[in-house]
Design a protein around this motif. Structure first.
Motif, PDB file in Angstrom:
ATOM      1  N   TYR A   1      -4.344   7.589   4.988  1.00  0.00           N
ATOM      2  CA  TYR A   1      -3.275   6.560   4.911  1.00  0.00           C
ATOM      3  C   TYR A   1      -1.906   7.497   4.191  1.00  0.00           C
ATOM      4  O   TYR A   1      -2.345   8.033   3.245  1.00  0.00           O
ATOM      5  CB  TYR A   1      -3.620   5.287   4.313  1.00  0.00           C
ATOM      6  CG  TYR A   1      -2.550   4.268   4.494  1.00  0.00           C
ATOM      7  CD1 TYR A   1      -2.685   3.355   5.462  1.00  0.00           C
ATOM      8  CD2 TYR A   1      -1.467   4.032   3.479  1.00  0.00           C
ATOM      9  CE1 TYR A   1      -1.628   2.196   5.532  1.00  0.00           C
ATOM     10  CE2 TYR A   1      -0.673   3.027   3.923  1.00  0.00           C
ATOM     11  CZ  TYR A   1      -0.729   2.181   4.770  1.00  0.00           C
ATOM     12  OH  TYR A   1       0.103   1.134   4.922  1.00  0.00           O
TER      13      TYR A   1
ATOM     14  N   LEU B   1      11.364  -7.674   1.112  1.00  0.00           N
ATOM     15  CA  LEU B   1      10.522  -8.448   0.314  1.00  0.00           C
ATOM     16  C   LEU B   1      11.080  -8.321  -1.171  1.00  0.00           C
ATOM     17  O   LEU B   1      11.008  -9.460  -2.070  1.00  0.00           O
ATOM     18  CB  LEU B   1       8.951  -8.123   0.294  1.00  0.00           C
ATOM     19  CG  LEU B   1       8.353  -8.075   1.636  1.00  0.00           C
ATOM     20  CD1 LEU B   1       6.889  -7.741   1.368  1.00  0.00           C
ATOM     21  CD2 LEU B   1       8.426  -9.575   2.494  1.00  0.00           C
TER      22      LEU B   1
ATOM     23  N   GLY C   1      11.147  -2.893   5.374  1.00  0.00           N
ATOM     24  CA  GLY C   1      10.338  -4.231   5.470  1.00  0.00           C
ATOM     25  C   GLY C   1      10.012  -4.549   4.103  1.00  0.00           C
ATOM     26  O   GLY C   1      10.062  -5.655   3.640  1.00  0.00           O
ATOM     27  N   HIS C   2       9.365  -3.496   3.400  1.00  0.00           N
ATOM     28  CA  HIS C   2       9.104  -3.643   1.933  1.00  0.00           C
ATOM     29  C   HIS C   2      10.139  -4.002   1.081  1.00  0.00           C
ATOM     30  O   HIS C   2      10.021  -4.827   0.644  1.00  0.00           O
ATOM     31  CB  HIS C   2       8.016  -2.563   1.549  1.00  0.00           C
ATOM     32  CG  HIS C   2       7.097  -1.905   2.418  1.00  0.00           C
ATOM     33  ND1 HIS C   2       6.844  -0.868   3.136  1.00  0.00           N
ATOM     34  CD2 HIS C   2       5.706  -2.468   2.244  1.00  0.00           C
ATOM     35  CE1 HIS C   2       5.811  -0.705   3.372  1.00  0.00           C
ATOM     36  NE2 HIS C   2       5.014  -1.668   3.164  1.00  0.00           N
TER      37      HIS C   2
ATOM     38  N   MET D   1       0.891  -1.251   0.000  1.00  0.00           N
ATOM     39  CA  MET D   1      -0.080   0.033  -0.038  1.00  0.00           C
ATOM     40  C   MET D   1       0.793   1.150  -0.051  1.00  0.00           C
ATOM     41  O   MET D   1       0.455   2.405   0.128  1.00  0.00           O
ATOM     42  CB  MET D   1      -0.854  -0.030   1.316  1.00  0.00           C
ATOM     43  CG  MET D   1      -1.755  -1.154   1.170  1.00  0.00           C
ATOM     44  SD  MET D   1      -3.426  -1.120   1.925  1.00  0.00           S
ATOM     45  CE  MET D   1      -2.716  -0.598   3.592  1.00  0.00           C
TER      46      MET D   1
ATOM     47  N   PHE E   1       5.090 -12.408  -2.521  1.00  0.00           N
ATOM     48  CA  PHE E   1       6.040 -12.128  -1.270  1.00  0.00           C
ATOM     49  C   PHE E   1       5.324 -11.645  -0.291  1.00  0.00           C
ATOM     50  O   PHE E   1       4.620 -10.203  -0.633  1.00  0.00           O
ATOM     51  CB  PHE E   1       7.492 -11.732  -1.428  1.00  0.00           C
ATOM     52  CG  PHE E   1       8.343 -12.486  -2.515  1.00  0.00           C
ATOM     53  CD1 PHE E   1       8.962 -13.506  -1.739  1.00  0.00           C
ATOM     54  CD2 PHE E   1       8.108 -12.429  -3.536  1.00  0.00           C
ATOM     55  CE1 PHE E   1       9.840 -14.317  -2.614  1.00  0.00           C
ATOM     56  CE2 PHE E   1       8.825 -13.397  -4.574  1.00  0.00           C
ATOM     57  CZ  PHE E   1       9.634 -14.162  -3.964  1.00  0.00           C
TER      58      PHE E   1
HETATM   59  P1  AMP Z   1       1.706  -2.977   3.477  1.00  0.00           P
HETATM   60  O1  AMP Z   1       1.988  -1.809   2.524  1.00  0.00           O
HETATM   61  O2  AMP Z   1       1.598  -2.406   4.762  1.00  0.00           O
HETATM   62  O3  AMP Z   1      -0.006  -3.481   2.944  1.00  0.00           O
HETATM   63  O4  AMP Z   1       2.671  -3.940   3.503  1.00  0.00           O
HETATM   64  C1  AMP Z   1       2.989  -4.719   2.400  1.00  0.00           C
HETATM   65  C2  AMP Z   1       3.818  -5.969   2.569  1.00  0.00           C
HETATM   66  O5  AMP Z   1       4.702  -5.589   3.208  1.00  0.00           O
HETATM   67  C3  AMP Z   1       2.932  -6.961   3.334  1.00  0.00           C
HETATM   68  O6  AMP Z   1       3.189  -8.223   2.740  1.00  0.00           O
HETATM   69  C4  AMP Z   1       3.460  -6.766   4.756  1.00  0.00           C
HETATM   70  O7  AMP Z   1       3.337  -7.860   5.693  1.00  0.00           O
HETATM   71  C5  AMP Z   1       4.919  -6.442   4.330  1.00  0.00           C
HETATM   72  N1  AMP Z   1       5.464  -5.461   5.441  1.00  0.00           N
HETATM   73  C6  AMP Z   1       5.121  -4.674   6.131  1.00  0.00           C
HETATM   74  N2  AMP Z   1       5.872  -4.413   7.058  1.00  0.00           N
HETATM   75  C7  AMP Z   1       6.764  -5.113   7.323  1.00  0.00           C
HETATM   76  C8  AMP Z   1       7.944  -5.527   7.982  1.00  0.00           C
HETATM   77  N3  AMP Z   1       8.298  -4.560   8.950  1.00  0.00           N
HETATM   78  N4  AMP Z   1       8.617  -6.677   7.659  1.00  0.00           N
HETATM   79  C9  AMP Z   1       8.488  -7.422   6.894  1.00  0.00           C
HETATM   80  N5  AMP Z   1       7.597  -7.206   5.772  1.00  0.00           N
HETATM   81  C10 AMP Z   1       6.572  -6.014   6.127  1.00  0.00           C
END
Ligand code: AMP
Length: 282
Positions: free
Chosen positions: A71, A40, A36-37, A30, A145
């Protein structure tokens, strides 16, 4: 990095990968990206021929009083981060491309999505499953992922892909954390400095429970109580849940056995934070 702003350019990109017999790795997000992203994307690059990320703040996974409108949206920084990580393409749909006029189909996740975060966010995981299904059909990845930080989301999507025979491997990757252990999250931006400091106790609570597990404690209520104590000591008032569950089914256990995961959610200031830890892992 190629920017895919419409369905035609995405379809052409996917078709070219097909023709070249390249395996697509997919990282749906998103936006408001952080390390973290990017972890992946890095894994996707290692395991696939081409990597496409998507940024789409999905309206169907937000409740009426949640933070959809506010957001964080940081597209320019996101693009630079993805390009820097070697991502091949970025899919940037708008809501009308994903949910065109007349859209009416629903995906219902079932029991896995109703407990834990599903209690305070009814319909959330159905919205996640819906958008992920549409994105999988558009992108046709060999591997997708997801972060284990959103543990219930990962379990729900893996189950859905199996149940609906989706031809994709769903991979979950470890949570990337700040120096004090706080799980990186786009929503950490909502935290005021004092709140940010207190938020570190979510990780400390999980660690404390894991210590008790390692010392032999197998009563889930005791493990949950230990985490709650640390949260309370850390000044976290808005605990939504702390729960020890079986890692694959998310079922509660009378005595902890097999692979137990502790999951928690708490409100800290404006942010709703979640975290989890598999207690049996080193
Ligand atoms: P989001 O943008 O929050 O929807 O997250 C997109 C992807 O990034 C999802 O698969 C989340 O689980 C992953 N994600 C978000 N935060 C982290 C993190 N701290 N470590 C690893 N993956 C993350």
């Amino acid at each position: 990095m190629e920017l895919l702003n419409d369905l035609a350019s995405l379809r052409a990109w996917v078709a070219a990968r097909d023709l070249a017999r390249e395996r697509i790795g997919f990282v749906p997000t998103m936006g408001a990206l952080h390390a973290g992203h990017l972890s992946l994307v890095r894994q996707a690059r290692l395991r696939c021929d081409r990597v496409v990320a998507s940024i789409f703040v999905n309206p169907t996974q937000f409740g009426p009083h949640e933070d959809f409108a506010n957001y964080p949206r940081t597209l320019e920084a996101d693009r630079a981060m993805l390009a820097g990580e070697g991502c091949d393409a970025l899919f940037l749909p708008d809501a009308g491309m994903i949910y065109p006029d007349g859209f009416g189909t629903r995906v219902v996740v079932g029991p896995l999505g109703e407990d834990l975060c599903g209690r305070s966010r009814p319909g959330h995981f159905d919205g996640v499953a819906l958008v992920v299904t549409i994105l999988f059909h558009l992108v046709r990845p060999a591997v997708a992922f997801f972060g284990l930080k959103d543990y219930q989301q990962f379990v729900v999507i893996r189950r859905m892909a199996r149940d609906l025979a989706m031809p994709v491997e769903v991979v979950g990757l470890p949570t990337v954390r700040e120096a004090d252990g706080l799980a990186m999250s786009s929503r950490n931006r909502y935290l005021e400095p004092g709140e940010r400091q207190r938020a570190g106790s979510l990780y400390r609570a999980l660690l404390a429970a894991k210590e008790r597990y390692r010392a032999g404690e197998r009563d889930p209520a005791v493990l949950e109580g230990e985490a709650l104590r640390v949260l309370r000591e850390g000044g976290i008032e808005g605990v939504e849940y702390v729960a020890v569950r079986e890692a694959e089914s998310l079922a509660p256990m009378e005595r902890v056995s097999g692979e137990p995961v502790m999951l928690l959610a708490a409100r800290v200031g404006r942010a709703r934070l979640i975290d989890n830890m598999v207690l049996s892992l080193a």
